[in-house]
Write a protein that holds these residues in place. Structure first.
Motif, short mmCIF file in Angstrom:
data_model
loop_
_atom_site.label_atom_id
_atom_site.label_comp_id
_atom_site.label_asym_id
_atom_site.label_seq_id
_atom_site.Cartn_x
_atom_site.Cartn_y
_atom_site.Cartn_z
N GLN A 196 -69.98 -58.92 -16.23
CA GLN A 196 -69.23 -60.15 -15.94
C GLN A 196 -69.80 -60.92 -14.76
O GLN A 196 -69.77 -62.15 -14.74
CB GLN A 196 -67.75 -59.80 -15.68
N ALA A 197 -70.30 -60.22 -13.76
CA ALA A 197 -70.83 -60.89 -12.58
C ALA A 197 -72.33 -61.11 -12.74
O ALA A 197 -72.98 -60.51 -13.59
CB ALA A 197 -70.55 -60.06 -11.33
N GLU A 198 -72.86 -61.99 -11.94
CA GLU A 198 -74.29 -62.25 -11.90
C GLU A 198 -74.73 -62.19 -10.44
O GLU A 198 -73.95 -62.43 -9.53
CB GLU A 198 -74.61 -63.62 -12.51
N VAL A 199 -75.99 -61.84 -10.22
CA VAL A 199 -76.53 -61.76 -8.86
C VAL A 199 -77.75 -62.66 -8.78
O VAL A 199 -78.72 -62.48 -9.50
CB VAL A 199 -76.93 -60.32 -8.49
N ARG A 200 -77.67 -63.63 -7.92
CA ARG A 200 -78.83 -64.47 -7.61
C ARG A 200 -78.78 -64.81 -6.13
O ARG A 200 -77.71 -64.85 -5.52
CB ARG A 200 -78.85 -65.74 -8.46
N VAL A 201 -79.93 -65.02 -5.56
CA VAL A 201 -80.00 -65.33 -4.14
C VAL A 201 -79.76 -66.81 -3.89
O VAL A 201 -79.20 -67.21 -2.89
CB VAL A 201 -81.37 -64.90 -3.57
N GLY A 202 -80.15 -67.65 -4.84
CA GLY A 202 -80.01 -69.09 -4.66
C GLY A 202 -81.34 -69.77 -4.82
O GLY A 202 -82.39 -69.12 -4.90
N PRO A 203 -81.35 -71.08 -4.91
CA PRO A 203 -82.60 -71.80 -5.19
C PRO A 203 -83.61 -71.67 -4.06
O PRO A 203 -83.26 -71.69 -2.89
CB PRO A 203 -82.13 -73.25 -5.35
N ARG A 204 -84.86 -71.50 -4.43
CA ARG A 204 -85.96 -71.53 -3.48
C ARG A 204 -86.75 -72.82 -3.72
O ARG A 204 -86.51 -73.54 -4.68
CB ARG A 204 -86.87 -70.33 -3.68
N ALA A 205 -87.67 -73.10 -2.84
CA ALA A 205 -88.43 -74.33 -2.98
C ALA A 205 -89.17 -74.37 -4.32
O ALA A 205 -89.22 -75.39 -4.98
CB ALA A 205 -89.42 -74.47 -1.83
N LYS A 206 -89.75 -73.23 -4.71
CA LYS A 206 -90.47 -73.16 -5.98
C LYS A 206 -90.87 -71.72 -6.24
O LYS A 206 -90.83 -70.87 -5.35
CB LYS A 206 -91.72 -74.03 -5.94
N VAL A 207 -91.22 -71.45 -7.49
CA VAL A 207 -91.83 -70.17 -7.82
C VAL A 207 -93.32 -70.31 -7.53
O VAL A 207 -93.95 -71.32 -7.88
CB VAL A 207 -91.58 -69.82 -9.31
N ASP A 208 -93.89 -69.31 -6.90
CA ASP A 208 -95.27 -69.37 -6.42
C ASP A 208 -96.25 -69.18 -7.59
O ASP A 208 -96.75 -68.08 -7.82
CB ASP A 208 -95.46 -68.31 -5.34
N VAL A 209 -96.53 -70.26 -8.29
CA VAL A 209 -97.41 -70.20 -9.46
C VAL A 209 -98.85 -69.87 -9.05
O VAL A 209 -99.51 -69.05 -9.69
CB VAL A 209 -97.36 -71.52 -10.24
N VAL A 210 -99.33 -70.51 -7.99
CA VAL A 210 -100.71 -70.25 -7.55
C VAL A 210 -100.88 -68.78 -7.14
O VAL A 210 -101.88 -68.14 -7.48
CB VAL A 210 -101.09 -71.18 -6.38
N GLY A 211 -99.89 -68.25 -6.43
CA GLY A 211 -99.94 -66.85 -6.06
C GLY A 211 -99.99 -65.95 -7.28
O GLY A 211 -100.71 -64.94 -7.32
N ALA A 212 -99.21 -66.31 -8.31
CA ALA A 212 -99.21 -65.52 -9.54
C ALA A 212 -100.57 -65.56 -10.22
O ALA A 212 -101.08 -64.53 -10.70
CB ALA A 212 -98.14 -66.05 -10.49
N VAL A 213 -101.19 -66.74 -10.25
CA VAL A 213 -102.53 -66.85 -10.86
C VAL A 213 -103.54 -66.02 -10.10
O VAL A 213 -104.37 -65.30 -10.69
CB VAL A 213 -102.95 -68.33 -10.93
N LEU A 214 -103.49 -66.09 -8.76
CA LEU A 214 -104.41 -65.30 -7.95
C LEU A 214 -104.22 -63.80 -8.21
O LEU A 214 -105.20 -63.04 -8.28
CB LEU A 214 -104.21 -65.61 -6.47
#
Length: 473
Positions: A196-214
């Motif tokens: 029933q509940a959900e856990v999220r920290v909240g919005p961040r500036a962005k997901v680090d796409v460049v970091g993921a590619v690296l």
């Protein structure tokens, strides 16, 4: 273990009312990932016989999954914090199920490898969120015990996988092992929807796409070079380019993460987590220990089938002792580590496993040697894993705040998976291109050295909760 800041009265466990369902969902979600990993090893000789490609295809069948899993699990940790643990687990299960069907119908080795890579994407979405749900739902000693229960019952996948997978491979063919993963997925998705509940920290500036590619290019390039050198040679332009590009990407990763931290505050890897001593030391120990474990299960399973000519089901049965030990001991060890602290459990476990690895040096060309070399060696390896794995998980996650549990779990899982995939990639160097008695012995010596290193790092670096407080936010 150390209690995260969210355990204080001002911030109670957000999933407290769903704890039973959360634990079942976490277990079943991890079961899906573990089942797939365990059944694939016993199917490798059959895959090679039908699709060709020799040891290289066998390595890539394992490592294509681990490359995407180990790299994208970092992104998944951020997505889990951003969009919620429950939603990300659901997405991961769906992706994993579709990719499993693609594996089952793959007409060539290349298609199978690509489908395995997509399975890794699904596994990456599932893995950090499953453990983060437990961290969100349980606190204190109850959390340590829940992690122990999760570890033990999740390990049932690796008990079921080798034996049932071997029977399937020998009976109706290796393709059906991928159909097997649809069963826990079909059971888990309706249970996820009951939370029933959900856990999220909240919005961040962005997901680090460049970091993921690296991360993907760095890890993938290194693994590509290590595996393909067996077929193409160290001087091949493909191998050299892969290793160089991988090294450059990995070298650029940390500076990029520091830049993202300063500018947008949403890095792929929150480097400030490493200021917590247990987190930093625990991940260093993970790198060494899980590298060793990734090698032993890959090499021993192939050795039993290709040198001793065990059928797939018997090879699966023969490699069960470590998982049985884990199932029997993990919950008890988790409770003891919660009471006494993780340090000496983490030091003793790898040392015991190293003794087990050295016992496998007595394995020769006679399959009867299983009873005095492989079996006692695997039992000790299993005992060592059981003593180490739950305290390690508790030490690492207990040193970070609950709000960063998704990222913390993702980092630790990524380190474990990447360590395993690198040692599988190195298996070709140690085995000399084919499985043999001498190759097994070389691999076990390397495994023992890695385990001893993990034990030493843990003994010197880990601090029990009374001397290590979690990172303040």
């Amino acid at each position: 273990m150390t209690t995260p800041p969210a355990a204080h009265p001002a911030a109670t466990a957000p999933l407290r009312d769903d704890r039973r369902v959360v634990l079942v969902v976490a277990i079943l979600s991890s079961f899906v990932v573990g089942l797939d990993s365990s059944v694939v090893n016993v199917a490798l000789p059959a895959i090679r016989d039908e699709l060709g490609g020799g040891l290289v295809v066998q390595q890539w069948t394992v490592d294509a999954y681990l490359v995407t899993l180990g790299s994208l699990i970092l992104v998944a940790g951020s997505l889990s914090d951003l969009f919620g643990r429950v939603r990300i687990i659901t997405w991961g299960l769906v992706v994993f199920g579709i990719a499993s069907v693609a594996c089952a119908i793959a007409p060539t080795g290349e298609v199978l490898i690509v489908a395995r890579a997509f399975q890794g994407v699904g596994g990456a979405l599932v893995t950090p969120s499953a453990l983060a749900l437990i961290v969100a739902a349980f606190r204190g000693a109850a959390q340590a015990k829940a992690i122990g229960t999760w570890t033990a019952w999740s390990s049932a996948a690796t008990i079921l996988g080798p034996v049932v997978g071997g029977l399937i491979v020998d009976g109706i063919g290796w393709r059906w092992i991928f159909v097997l993963t649809a069963i826990p997925i079909a059971v888990t998705i309706p249970l996820v929807r009951r939370i029933q509940a959900e856990v999220r920290v909240g919005p961040r500036a962005k997901v680090d796409v460049v970091g993921a590619v690296l991360a993907v290019v760095g890890v993938g390039g290194a693994v590509l070079g290590l595996i393909e050198q067996e077929r193409l040679g160290w001087g091949s332009p493909v191998v050299v380019a892969a290793l160089v590009i991988g090294a450059v990407a990995l070298a650029a990763f940390v500076p990029w993460e520091l830049h993202v931290t300063r500018t947008s505050g949403g890095p792929l890897v929150p480097l400030e987590l490493f200021r917590a001593r247990n987190f930093a030391v625990g991940n260093l120990a993970t790198l060494s220990i899980y590298g060793a474990l990734g090698m032993v299960f890959f090499v021993v399973t192939l050795f039993l089938q290709e040198v001793w000519h065990y059928p797939a089901w018997l090879a699966g049965l023969a490699t069960l002792p470590p998982t049985v030990m884990l199932l029997l001991l993990s919950t008890t060890v988790g409770s003891l580590a919660g009471k006494y602290g993780p340090r000496w459990f983490m030091a003793a476990g790898p040392a015991i496993g190293a003794v087990g690895a050295l016992l496998l040096l007595f394995a020769g060309s006679d399959p009867a040697g299983y009873w005095w070399s492989v079996l006692p060696g695997l039992v000790l390896i299993g005992a060592g894993i059981s003593v180490m794995v739950t305290p390690l998980t508790s030490a690492v996650l207990g040193s970070v705040p609950q709000s960063e549990a998704g990222s913390g779990s993702a980092v630790n899982n990524a380190v474990a998976r990447i360590a395993g995939l690198v040692t599988v990639a190195l298996a070709g160097v140690l085995l000399g291109g084919a499985v043999s008695v001498d190759g097994l012995h070389r691999a076990m010596v390397v495994m023992a050295l890695l385990l001893v290193a993990g034990a030493a790092v843990s003994a010197v670096g880990i601090r029990n909760p009374k001397t290590e407080q979690p990172l303040a936010r």
